[in-house]
Design a protein around this motif. Structure first.
Motif, mmCIF file in Angstrom:
data_model
loop_
_atom_site.group_PDB
_atom_site.id
_atom_site.type_symbol
_atom_site.label_atom_id
_atom_site.label_comp_id
_atom_site.label_asym_id
_atom_site.label_seq_id
_atom_site.Cartn_x
_atom_site.Cartn_y
_atom_site.Cartn_z
ATOM 1 N N ALA A 60 49.329 -100.585 -118.947
ATOM 2 C CA ALA A 60 50.793 -100.622 -118.896
ATOM 3 C C ALA A 60 51.285 -99.285 -118.381
ATOM 4 C CB ALA A 60 51.361 -100.890 -120.288
ATOM 5 N N VAL A 61 52.159 -99.313 -117.364
ATOM 6 C CA VAL A 61 52.676 -98.078 -116.773
ATOM 7 C C VAL A 61 54.201 -98.099 -116.765
ATOM 8 C CG1 VAL A 61 50.636 -97.760 -115.326
ATOM 9 C CG2 VAL A 61 52.611 -98.989 -114.410
ATOM 10 N N PRO A 62 54.836 -96.918 -116.845
ATOM 11 C CA PRO A 62 56.302 -96.854 -116.878
ATOM 12 C C PRO A 62 56.917 -96.835 -115.488
ATOM 13 C CG PRO A 62 55.392 -94.673 -117.211
ATOM 14 C CD PRO A 62 54.212 -95.601 -117.069
ATOM 15 N N GLY A 63 56.721 -97.928 -114.760
ATOM 16 C CA GLY A 63 57.263 -97.987 -113.410
ATOM 17 C C GLY A 63 56.992 -99.323 -112.764
ATOM 18 N N LEU A 64 57.196 -99.407 -111.466
ATOM 19 C CA LEU A 64 57.021 -100.641 -110.710
ATOM 20 C C LEU A 64 55.563 -100.816 -110.296
ATOM 21 C CD1 LEU A 64 60.089 -100.625 -108.287
ATOM 22 C CD2 LEU A 64 59.880 -101.748 -110.505
#
Length: 290
Positions: A60-64
């Protein structure tokens, strides 16, 4: 089952766990500052994978994201343009936006398990969001569908390159700013004062909640969700936030949509990690829940 390395990568922290079959017992086995470079990130993930004998990675990453490629990660720019599958060719990779991954956890095993359509708002420092539609998490053409932090209910707002109107006026960062205006240290103190009935704090919190409700009304009218889930720091403040939020929302939707329920997610801060484990287990088709 395939052993999955689950990683919830935030702008400041990395949390990791090894999923070996019991999703309910999944707990962080590593919590540490986020790597500062791509090389450090790759080395750390490989070390964790080898130690856990993992054959799959859920991230899971904080972006697109688009497929396995990180397209835009404002707080971790060294990830931009990186193909995670190419970076870890020996692992089966599933990668996604952190709010979408959190919704996977809630839709598969949590508070949205029994509905086909839902909205998730992850309200912390900023506002993350995701939508479940007919049993599938919506990605959009470029991976950025349903970014409600960019919703606007102010026709005079001039916009901003990094943050949408709703995020600027109704996130945890906005509550911190409001707290300072009434002599309090942060948004947590503001919520506590509102809960205790302090008038200035109540006014500030209710105005924030009304802005959330007005912006969400458009989403409810468009999507007709069965439930709205709230995660992040404001999930613990729903006793204060929910009444004015729902009142503002219900004024702007037709009668058949006014029964919408607002409730906290089941997994709280673990949602990103649980969702990463489930995504890694499912592979590239992780958005299709049922």
């Amino acid at each position: 089952m395939t052993r999955v390395l689950a990683i919830d990568l935030g702008g400041t922290n990395l949390r990791a766990a090894l999923h070996t079959g019991d999703i309910g017992a999944l707990a962080p086995q590593a919590r540490e500052p986020a790597p500062g470079t791509l090389a450090a990130f790759a080395a750390r993930v490989l070390a964790l994978a080898v130690a856990g004998e993992a054959k799959a990675l859920g991230l899971a990453v904080p972006g697109l994201t688009e497929g396995s490629v990180c397209r835009w990660t404002p707080n971790l720019p060294w990830l931009d343009g990186v193909d995670i599958q190419a970076l870890f060719p020996d692992l089966r990779v599933a990668v996604g936006n952190d709010a979408q991954i959190a919704l996977l956890a809630e839709a598969a095993e949590g508070s949205a398990k029994d509905v086909s359509d839902a909205i998730l708002l992850a309200i912390g420092t900023g506002i993350g969001s995701a939508v479940l539609a007919n049993g599938r998490i919506v990605a959009g053409a470029q991976g950025g569908a349903c970014s409600f932090g960019w919703a606007c209910a102010d026709a005079e707002d001039q916009g901003d390159e990094r943050s949408g109107w709703l995020e600027r006026v109704a996130s945890g960062r906005a509550l911190d700013a409001l707290a300072s205006q009434v002599g309090l240290a942060n948004g947590g103190e503001l919520i506590a004062s509102a809960r205790a009935g302090q008038p200035a704090a109540l006014t500030a919190v209710e105005e924030t909640a009304r802005r959330l409700g007005a912006a969400l009304a458009g989403a409810v009218g468009l999507l007709d969700p069965g439930v709205i889930l709230v995660s992040g720091g404001l999930a613990d403040a729903l006793d204060v936030i929910a009444p004015p939020l729902l009142a503002a929302l219900r004024r702007q939707v037709p009668p058949h949509l006014r029964g919408i329920e607002l409730k906290p997610g089941k997994f709280g801060s673990r949602a990103g990690l649980v969702g990463a484990a489930l995504a890694g287990q499912a592979g590239s088709g992780w958005r299709q829940i049922r």
